[in-house]
Every structure is written in structure tokens, then in C-alpha cells.
Write an enzyme that holds these catalytic residues in place. Structure first.
Site, PDB file in Angstrom:
ATOM      1  N   SER A 146      -5.219   4.557 -16.429  1.00 23.99           N
ATOM      2  CA  SER A 146      -5.971   4.357 -15.182  1.00 23.99           C
ATOM      3  C   SER A 146      -6.664   2.996 -15.277  1.00 23.99           C
ATOM      4  O   SER A 146      -6.951   2.517 -16.385  1.00 23.99           O
ATOM      5  CB  SER A 146      -7.039   5.447 -15.049  1.00 23.99           C
ATOM      6  OG  SER A 146      -7.978   5.117 -14.048  1.00 23.99           O
ATOM      7  N   TYR A 159     -13.845  10.850 -18.344  1.00 21.97           N
ATOM      8  CA  TYR A 159     -12.494  10.560 -17.849  1.00 21.97           C
ATOM      9  C   TYR A 159     -12.094   9.125 -18.197  1.00 21.97           C
ATOM     10  O   TYR A 159     -11.023   8.883 -18.752  1.00 21.97           O
ATOM     11  CB  TYR A 159     -12.444  10.783 -16.335  1.00 21.97           C
ATOM     12  CG  TYR A 159     -11.149  10.355 -15.701  1.00 21.97           C
ATOM     13  CD1 TYR A 159     -10.005  11.149 -15.814  1.00 21.97           C
ATOM     14  CD2 TYR A 159     -11.037   9.156 -14.982  1.00 21.97           C
ATOM     15  CE1 TYR A 159      -8.807  10.762 -15.229  1.00 21.97           C
ATOM     16  CE2 TYR A 159      -9.852   8.762 -14.402  1.00 21.97           C
ATOM     17  CZ  TYR A 159      -8.736   9.569 -14.528  1.00 21.97           C
ATOM     18  OH  TYR A 159      -7.551   9.177 -13.957  1.00 21.97           O
TER      19      TYR A 159
END
Ligand SMILES: NC(=O)c1ccc[n+]([C@@H]2O[C@H](COP(=O)([O-])OP(=O)(O)OC[C@H]3O[C@@H](n4cnc5c(N)ncnc54)[C@H](OP(=O)(O)O)[C@@H]3O)[C@@H](O)[C@H]2O)c1
Length: 257
Positions: A146, A159
Site C-alpha cells: 500500500s 495497518y
């Protein structure tokens, strides 16, 4: 180099293929003639996807319903593949879980499970399945990270830390596997409209196209979309960390991505 054409009649394993980016990657690979092993928890959604892809593209699609947070899940998947004589040409570690909210308000058990999926399962599946590719001298692994892996993200702290692991692990593995014929690459989407992120702006299909392009490339890491690549470069590399964190905190506190 591994291109979509090389994948015709070979098997690709896609985790997190029941929805979102994983389903789009599976569709794209099936359109290239790859047979598929689809992994996620939702057996019903996996079966629907498998039926659709095999009807539309004439490929074999096997589904393996599995909770990748379970400690034995990666070894069970590897054993299933071995028992069925499936030679994996491409592994796409896409399954992922997000964590929105202040880190200190988080449920430790939920964080553990998130890390088990985003980090542990990805690492174990890579170390279980990639050695056979190296021994054969061909194959590929795509680890979905990401842009949050390049920029520490307040209110998505756990995350984004798992995604920093994915970028770092994959880049190091890329170096270790140079010259083996095996393609190793981290692909980092930015905000993408999926069940995980209703406010995403990129489409899962655009990310899937980037994955296919990344397979044909040679570098260790690719970011999906020019704007995301610029953001990761400016915030991840150019600006001082304190400034980045101050800006990121303001954006994320407003519920931004
Ligand atoms: N969407 C974004 O904005 C964005 C941005 C950057 C990176 N990413 C990354 O892209 C990847 C795909 O995300 P997405 O947006 O497509 O998310 P999504 O729509 O929520 O899909 C996540 C997939 O992972 C599977 N999964 C979740 N927990 C699992 C578990 N314990 N065991 C097995 N499978 C599990 C889900 O299937 P089941 O629920 O059926 O198990 C689903 O197929 C993730 O790694 C995510 O971190 C997404």
C-alpha cells in the site's frame, strides 16, 4: 521476466480473491488464460467468482476457503496444492485487513489477527511456495502492499506498519532472488474503491492492470497510479518526517485515506 502470456495454462494462486482488488486480479489473470486457485474465507463468494471466471475464460478455477489468520493456514494451503499436484507459477499475496481508528483504542486480538493476515500469512506463503519456483528457474510472487507502506499513517497505524513490512520484505527478497528467473515485486495501491475503502478513487481493475504490468517489469516495487506514486515519493522520501506526520494526522483525523 514473467508476462501475462507466460501464465497461459499455468496456475496462479490469488489470496483475498472473493472481492475487491483480489477478484479484479483473478479476472485479469483468467483473461490471460491462467488457471487459478482462489483463497479467502467466504466460500460462497469464491465459488461464484470461480464459476463466472471458468465460464467466461475457459480456465480451471479451484477454490480454497481458508482463514489466513489461522496459524496453520499457509501450510494447509501449501499441502492442498502439493496433494493436488498444482505447480504454482504465480503467487499473489493480496488478502489484507485494515484498522481504522486510534491505535491505543484498538482491540489487541484484532491487531494480532490483522498482522497474521497482512504479514505472517504473506511471509509464510512466500517461503512455502517460492523455493519451488527458484528450483525450476521461473515463477513470480506479487505482494500487495500500500502507499501506506511508504508513509506512516496516524489512525491507520497498525495497518500501515504491516504494509511497510510488505514493501521492505519484498524488496529484500527481490535482491536475494536476482538471477534465479523468479520475479518478485511489491505492488502498492493507493486509495481504491473496494469493500475495504468506500472512499477510494482508483478502480480495482486499474490496480489489476498495474499488477500485470509489474509482472513484466524488473524493479522490486511498483506504485499504482501516477498521483499515488508522486504522493509516496514526496511524503515518503522528500519531506521531513515530522511535517509528514503533522499533515497525515490532520488528513486521517478527518477520515481521509
Ligand atoms: N482498497 C484500498 O484502498 C487499498 C489501498 C492500498 C492497499 N490495499 C490492499 O489491497 C489488498 C486488497 O484490498 P481490498 O481493498 O480489495 O480489500 P477487500 O475488498 O476488503 O478484500 C480483502 C480480501 O481479503 C480477504 N481476507 C480478509 N481477511 C482474510 C482472512 N482472514 N483470511 C483469508 N482471506 C481474507 C477477503 O475475503 P474474505 O472476507 O472472504 O475472507 C477479501 O477477499 C489488501 O492487501 C489491502 O491492504 C487496498
Amino acid at each position: 521476466m514473467t508476462t501475462a502470456t507466460h501464465l497461459r495454462d499455468k496456475f496462479a494462486v490469488v489470496t483475498g480473491a472473493s472481492t475487491g482488488i483480489g477478484a479484479a486480479i483473478a479476472e485479469r489473470l483468467a483473461a490471460s488464460g491462467a488457471h487459478l486457485v482462489l483463497v479467502a474465507r467466504s466460500a460462497g463468494k469464491l465459488d461464484e467468482t470461480a464459476e463466472r471466471l471458468s465460464r467466461r475464460h475457459g480456465v480451471t478455477v479451484r477454490t480454497v476457503p481458508l482463514d489466513l489468520a489461522a496459524a496453520d493456514a499457509p501450510t494447509r494451503l501449501a499441502k492442498t496444492l502439493a496433494d493436488e499436484g498444482i505447480e504454482v507459477e504465480l503467487l499473489v499475496n493480496n488478502a489484507g485487513v485494515s484498522s481504522r481508528g486510534p491505535a491505543l483504542d484498538g482491540d489487541p486480538a484484532r491487531f494480532r489477527s490483522l498482522i497474521d493476515v497482512n504479514v505472517t500469512a504473506l511471509t509464510e506463503l512466500t517461503t512455502l511456495l517460492v523455493p519451488a519456483m527458484v528450483a525450476r528457474g521461473h515463477g513470480a510472487v506479487v505482494n500487495i502492499a500500500s502507499t501506506g507502506g511508504y508513509i506512516p499513517s496516524p489512525y491507520l497505524a497498525v495497518y500501515s506498519a504491516t504494509k511497510a513490512f510488505v514493501v521492505s520484505f519484498t524488496q529484500a527478497l527481490w535482491a536475494e532472488t536476482r538471477g534465479t528467473g523468479v520475479r518478485v515485486v511489491a505492488v502498492s495501491p493507493g486509495p481504491t474503491k473496494t469493500p475495504m475503502n468506500a472512499r477510494g478513487t482508483r478502480s480495482p481493475e486499474a490496480v489489476a492492470a498495474t499488477v500485470v504490468r509489474a509482472l513484466a517489469g524488473t524493479g522490486p516495487a511498483v506504485i499504482d497510479g501516477k498521483a499515488n506514486a508522486l504522493t509516496a515519493f514526496v511524503f515518503g522520501r522528500l519531506l521531513p518526517t515530522r511535517l509528514v506526520l503533522a499533515i497525515a494526522r490532520r488528513i486521517m483525523a478527518r477520515g481521509g485515506d
